[in-house]
Design a protein around this motif. Sequence first.
Motif, short mmCIF file in Angstrom:
data_model
loop_
_atom_site.label_atom_id
_atom_site.label_comp_id
_atom_site.label_asym_id
_atom_site.label_seq_id
_atom_site.Cartn_x
_atom_site.Cartn_y
_atom_site.Cartn_z
N HIS A 29 -6.14 -0.80 -5.78
CA HIS A 29 -6.44 -2.23 -5.85
C HIS A 29 -7.37 -2.53 -7.01
CE1 HIS A 29 -5.33 -1.77 -1.49
NE2 HIS A 29 -4.60 -2.81 -1.83
N THR A 33 -2.91 -4.37 -9.82
CA THR A 33 -2.44 -3.61 -8.66
C THR A 33 -0.91 -3.49 -8.68
OG1 THR A 33 -4.31 -4.36 -7.34
CG2 THR A 33 -2.39 -3.53 -6.14
N THR A 61 -10.76 -5.56 -0.34
CA THR A 61 -10.08 -6.84 -0.51
C THR A 61 -10.39 -7.75 0.67
OG1 THR A 61 -8.06 -5.96 0.50
CG2 THR A 61 -8.21 -5.87 -1.90
N GLU A 118 -4.07 -8.19 -4.61
CA GLU A 118 -3.21 -7.58 -3.61
C GLU A 118 -1.77 -7.87 -4.03
OE1 GLU A 118 -3.30 -5.53 -1.34
OE2 GLU A 118 -4.99 -5.73 0.05
N GLU A 120 1.87 -6.75 -2.50
CA GLU A 120 2.47 -5.96 -1.43
C GLU A 120 3.81 -6.50 -0.97
OE1 GLU A 120 -1.62 -4.37 0.74
OE2 GLU A 120 -0.55 -6.07 1.63
N CYS A 122 5.20 -6.58 2.44
CA CYS A 122 4.37 -6.51 3.64
C CYS A 122 5.12 -7.08 4.85
CB CYS A 122 3.08 -7.28 3.39
SG CYS A 122 1.89 -7.23 4.75
#
Length: 200
Positions: A29, A33, A61, A118, A120, A122
């Motif tokens: 991170h 990232t 984060t 961030e 991601e 997810c």
Amino acid sequence: MAETLVGERVVLLDPAGAAVGTALKSEVHHAATPLHLAFSCYVFDAAGSLLVTKRAAHKATWPDVWTNSFCGHPGPDEDIATALARRAVDELTIRLGDLRPVLPRFRYRAVMPNGVVENEVCPVFAATTADPPEPHASEVSALEWVPWSMFRDDVLAGRREVSPWCAWQVAELAALPDDPLAWPAGDWAALPPAALGSAA
């Protein structure tokens, strides 16, 4: 035992969600990232109230921010259902029941005021528990049970500040039935390829 970052690796992804390598979680991170695999889970009790948690102050984060029940990263060669069960214990000392994907394709990118990103893929899961949560202080600094409809409406109206991923997830989850215990299970096969293992 709560999760330690020492030596822990996350799975790096290509734009299609396939694994392309790994990186140390302690180093992944930053301002650039790379895309990596994660998950979010919304845990409900028998009455349909959501377990809402506040992230510990030392988190890299969004420290000290309220969010969904818990999040995490599958390790290399760890299927996502196993990772969810592991993190439920690591963060909250609870066992999960009725685990199901509800937003299997969720993906987001968010930038903190300090520039940390961030980034991601997810997928979002729902689950139930009958266990009283016992949070690990290294992961969670506070928690509460909130009726889902109240939490949803407060987040959507801006009355409750939560992590950016939680806010975006709630906006999508709002399309599901009012009773979270009646949310339909999504297709496990719709999860990103890197997440498919014995859970598929």
